[in-house]
Write an enzyme that holds these catalytic residues in place. Structure first.
Site, mmCIF file in Angstrom:
data_model
loop_
_atom_site.group_PDB
_atom_site.id
_atom_site.type_symbol
_atom_site.label_atom_id
_atom_site.label_comp_id
_atom_site.label_asym_id
_atom_site.label_seq_id
_atom_site.Cartn_x
_atom_site.Cartn_y
_atom_site.Cartn_z
ATOM 1 C CG ASP A 297 -2.004 0.978 1.204
ATOM 2 O OD1 ASP A 297 -2.296 1.478 0.104
ATOM 3 O OD2 ASP A 297 -2.581 1.260 2.253
ATOM 4 C CG ASN B 39 18.618 -39.242 12.563
ATOM 5 O OD1 ASN B 39 19.327 -38.851 13.487
ATOM 6 N ND2 ASN B 39 17.313 -39.080 12.556
ATOM 7 C CD GLU C 264 21.886 -41.609 15.428
ATOM 8 O OE1 GLU C 264 20.793 -42.189 15.600
ATOM 9 O OE2 GLU C 264 22.083 -40.426 15.711
ATOM 10 C CB THR D 203 23.657 -35.917 18.476
ATOM 11 O OG1 THR D 203 22.792 -37.007 18.180
ATOM 12 C CG2 THR D 203 24.963 -36.423 19.032
#
Length: 876
Positions: A306, A679, A682, A710
């Site tokens: 605007d 991950n 792992e 972690t």
């Protein structure tokens, strides 16, 4: 005027319905809340909760369920708030109306009004329905709620046949607008959803809320994770069973690894990162109603802004004065006390310029506005500038306020003038004569001051002031004045002329040009957007010439053109899409135009941020990817339809929010990179160990410890990374850009593989050197956690290596890593925890092996990155 009979009114009420805005079908709050659990990632987390509880890990189960509930509550609040927008719109209509029924005036509920009713309006009333004026006396209406422009609109009666309720018509008053002054009678021509306000409510109902780009990306990520978890669980289970391991043990191991593969910390970390960004934005003046809109701002490619109050100050300011044949400029904007009267760059004292002094005197006396300051004011006698800090407190018409502020800058006070020249008679501004006059005492007699449109004041004048003398005003000189008016008007200035009636002589005093100037911060923000390749577009209800002039001053045009709402109506959607890039200003637009423009930009694949403050902006605000409302001047409807509210109504604040949005997305990429790499490391550790015939490398409790250490604090701390210096020097992300663009997925898998190999290497070396199985597992646990904690620093930037990283700009991350190291140390050195996590004390040699495998990969990676970076610079 007789109006309708009660019988006629009842028949029309049955035919047309009540004078109320449409009410949307309401969704039950419980259904709204349960609908928040349909997301794939949420379902995975709920499954993980059940499994964790089954395995006896109640702490993990409670943590995950709290994460899910937090996300559901945030989503519910956003959806519930959206439901309130239409209700606020319904509350804007007037509760009662003065109507002529059966030949007499009476007050009835506004919802009972019908077309053909004759209503009476007075100053302070809210207009109850769209109506055509049949008579009006000095009527001025505030239509900002519909048009976005704060200046009062003068109204007068028109032709009885003209009963269309299009916007910007002088003979029509609109439902929801406010009568500022004057009185009128009018015939109702539209009620309920057929009013301009009703059409806006219908548009709001038609707008559907869509998922943000981040929500779409996280949904896609959830599906990938779901497939990964199922695949890992099945592969580990089958591999173990084929090796002759007990079925139940391998089932538990497979489920445990699958849980390890789920980045259950991801939703919480995303929510925390967004919440922290919201907190930072709040400190800078941006309140966020919808968490995910923070990130969406970061990929905004078009800002539809605007004009009034966002790009401009939202305060009329006198900038040019012509008096006694001389030109002057006025510094300072809005209600700032500081300012000066300049001529060719040098300060001027109006006391030495009689015509200038008389012009300011006229502007101060011929006024109904008031101006004051709570702080004591210094005397301005014989000064050319006011240096006071602070702002004025004012009431009254914005144009009259601007004249009072300019007079104060010249040392002329309305209060002092009124003491010396009491008002005898005042003729208020009239939309037909377009002028105003005031008669004041002047010594033993009286004099009259006039102000108004130049073409109305000039015909009254036969004399002018020149060097302190009153001389005749000839026709050629009037022609010069008219050319001066045109010159000032071409600069988008609103021009007023001033005169003084002294006896039989009407003396022309001069001209004042004023405008609502662009904010300096808005100019800077527009330049910042240009560098970031974000297009800024002005969409306003103001006139085309005014909008274009302001756009030029703000640096917004940049070779682009302006289009009016009428020109927009003449284009098909295909034609509009083809020429949209050529325009940076859209003037004289209505709510439907704003909505159409937002949809046009979105059709082109743009991410649109739409700012606004009035009810007229609400549909476009709700339709945009990010709706932004003004906190100071905005209506409740606009604020509730918006995702973000700017408390200072400043475009610069929005651009700061865009930078925060880009920072949030960068931080989300950082901790997604970190969580998924960890991950994957792992999962590979466990999966490759089973495939290679090793004993189970890590026990389920040890895997859960890894996730605790972690996936928690370090990932959250990555969400606190400050914006990188080059954040606003890059183009915005494309909406369809992959979350893993620029090779992120490759880096995630590569680093995850290295983490897994390093962990297996540590396990194998310790075992081959005579270490017990418990010692090998403890060394593998240390390697896995240490390598992940080193990797968290690599994730701070996608461009820098460990050798060039800024470590001191996020001390929260350093602290989080130290806490994680302390937890690891406790798991090894506290006897009770050694029992829980099946760890043993390591020898110095075994600790060295674990640390060596943890550091070898990132150091080699950084060294390689350092040399490859230097090689790239040489190539450039």
């Amino acid at each position: 005027m007789p109006g309708l009979t009660s019988k006629q009114a009842q028949e029309r009420l049955r035919r047309d319905g009540e004078n109320e805005l449409a009410a949307a079908a309401k969704l039950h709050p419980l259904r709204m809340f349960l609908g928040q659990f349909r997301d794939v990632m949420v379902m995975i987390l709920l499954a993980a909760t059940v499994v964790s509880a089954f395995l006896g890990e109640l702490t993990d189960a409670v943590t995950i369920i709290l994460i899910v509930l937090l996300n559901a509550i945030l989503g519910f609040l956003q959806e519930f708030r959206t439901e309130q927008t239409l209700e606020s719109l319904r509350n804007l209509t007037a509760p009662t109306a003065a109507v002529c029924r059966d030949g007499k005036w009476q007050t009835i509920p506004a919802r009972e009004l019908v077309c053909g009713d004759v209503i009476r309006l007075e100053a302070g009333d809210n207009v109850p329905a769209d109506a055509a004026l049949t008579s009006a006396a000095g009527l001025a209406v505030n239509e900002s709620i519909l048009t976005g422009e704060s200046e009062a609109v003068s109204k007068q009666a028109g032709s009885p046949e003209d009963t269309r309720n299009d916007l910007h018509k002088k003979n029509i008053v609109y439902a929801g607008t406010a009568i500022l002054r004057g009185s009128a009678e009018a015939t109702v021509i539209a009620t309920g959803t057929r009013t301009q306000m009703g059409q806006i409510s219908t548009m709001l109902q038609d707008v559907q809320q869509e998922m943000t780009p981040l929500q779409k990306r996280l949904a896609g990520l959830g599906k990938v994770v779901a497939l990964l978890c199922l695949g890992v669980c099945a592969a580990v289970f089958l591999a173990g069973v084929l090796r002759g391991e007990p079925v139940f043990d391998m089932l538990m191991t497979g489920i445990t690894i699958a849980i390890a593969a789920i980045p259950e910390g991801l939703p919480a970390t995303v929510t925390i990162a967004l919440a922290l960004a919201v907190s930072r934005m709040m400190k800078r003046g941006a309140l966020v109603n919808r968490l995910h809109s923070v990130e969406t701002l970061g990929c905004a490619s078009v800002i539809c802004s605007d004009k009034t109050g966002t790009i401009t100050e939202n305060r009329m300011t006198v900038t040019h004065v012509i008096a006694g044949g001389e030109e002057f400029s006025v510094t300072g904007t809005g209600l700032q006390m500081a300012g000066a009267i300049l001529q060719e760059g040098h300060g001027v004292n109006p006391a030495s310029k009689p015509a200038l002094r008389e012009l300011f005197t006229c502007g101060a006396l011929c006024s109904t506005a008031e101006i004051h300051s709570e702080a004591p004011q210094k005397s301005q006698r014989n000064r050319s500038a006011r240096t006071d800090r602070g702002t004025w407190s004012v009431t009254g018409d914005p144009t009259e306020v601007a004249l009072l502020v300019a007079a104060e800058k010249g040392g002329i006070s309305r209060k002092q003038l009124l003491r010396a020249h009491p008002v005898q008679r005042m003729e208020p501004f009239d939309s037909e004569t377009r002028r105003m006059s005031v008669t004041v005492s002047d010594g033993a007699g009286t004099c009259t001051y006039w102000k108004g449109a130049a073409d109305c004041i000039l015909p009254l004048c036969g004399f002018q002031m020149e060097g302190g003398r009153v001389v005749p005003l000839t026709e050629p000189e009037k022609a010069v004045i008219r050319r001066q008016v045109l010159t000032l008007s071409d600069q988008a200035l609103r021009v007023l002329a001033f005169a003084k009636q002294d006896g039989s002589a009407c003396i022309y005093l001069g001209l004042a040009g004023m405008l609502d100037p662009p904010r300096e911060a808005a100019r800077t923000a527009i330049r910042t957007c240009a560098r970031a390749q974000i297009r800024t577009v002005m969409i306003t209800g103001d006139h085309k010439n005014t909008a274009t002039a302001i756009a030029k001053q703000a640096g917004l045009l940049r070779g682009k053109k302006a289009m009016t709402g009428e020109e927009l109506d003449a284009l098909t959607d295909a034609q509009l899409d083809a020429c949209l890039d050529q325009y940076a200003v859209f003037a004289r637009v209505n709510p439907a135009h704003k909505l159409r423009l937002v949809r046009a930009y979105r059709r082109r694949g743009e991410i649109v941020a739409m700012t606004g403050d009035g009810v007229n902006d609400a549909p476009a605000i709700k339709e945009a990817d990010v709706g932004v409302a003004m906190g100071q001047s905005g209506t409740d409807v606009a604020r509730q339809a918006a995702d973000v509210v700017l408390t200072d109504d400043n475009l610069a604040t929005l651009v700061d929010a865009v930078e925060q949005g880009r920072c949030v997305y960068a931080n989300i990429r950082k901790f997604v990179r970190y969580l998924l790499s960890c991950n994957i490391g792992e999962v590979l550790t466990m999966f490759l160990g089973i495939l290679m015939g090793m004993p189970v490398v890590l026990l389920p409790t040890q895997l859960l410890l890894v996730n605790l250490v972690t996936d928690g604090l370090p990932a959250i701390a990555l969400g606190l990374e400050p914006p990188e210096p080059e954040a606003m020097q890059k183009p915005p992300r494309k909406p369809d850009e992959s979350f893993f663009s620029d090779g992120l997925m490759g880096r995630i898998f590569f680093r995850g593989i290295l983490i897994g190999i390093g962990t297996l290497g540590s396990f194998s070396v310790v075992a081959s050197m005579g270490g017990t199985l418990e010692a090998a597992r403890t060394a593998a646990l240390c390697t896995l956690i240490l390598s992940q904690l080193v990797h968290v620093f690599e994730c701070k930037s996608e461009q820098r290596t460990l050798f060039s990283m800024r470590y001191g700009n996020n001390l929260w991350l350093v602290g989080a890593v130290l806490v994680s190291l302390a937890v690891l140390a406790a798991a090894i050195y506290v006897p009770m925890l050694r029992v829980i996590f099946s760890t043993v004390l390591l020898t110095g040699q075994q600790l060295g092996i674990a640390a060596g495998f943890s550091l070898a990969v990132p150091l080699c990676s950084s060294i390689f990155g350092l040399f490859s970076g230097k090689r790239k610079k040489r190539d450039c």
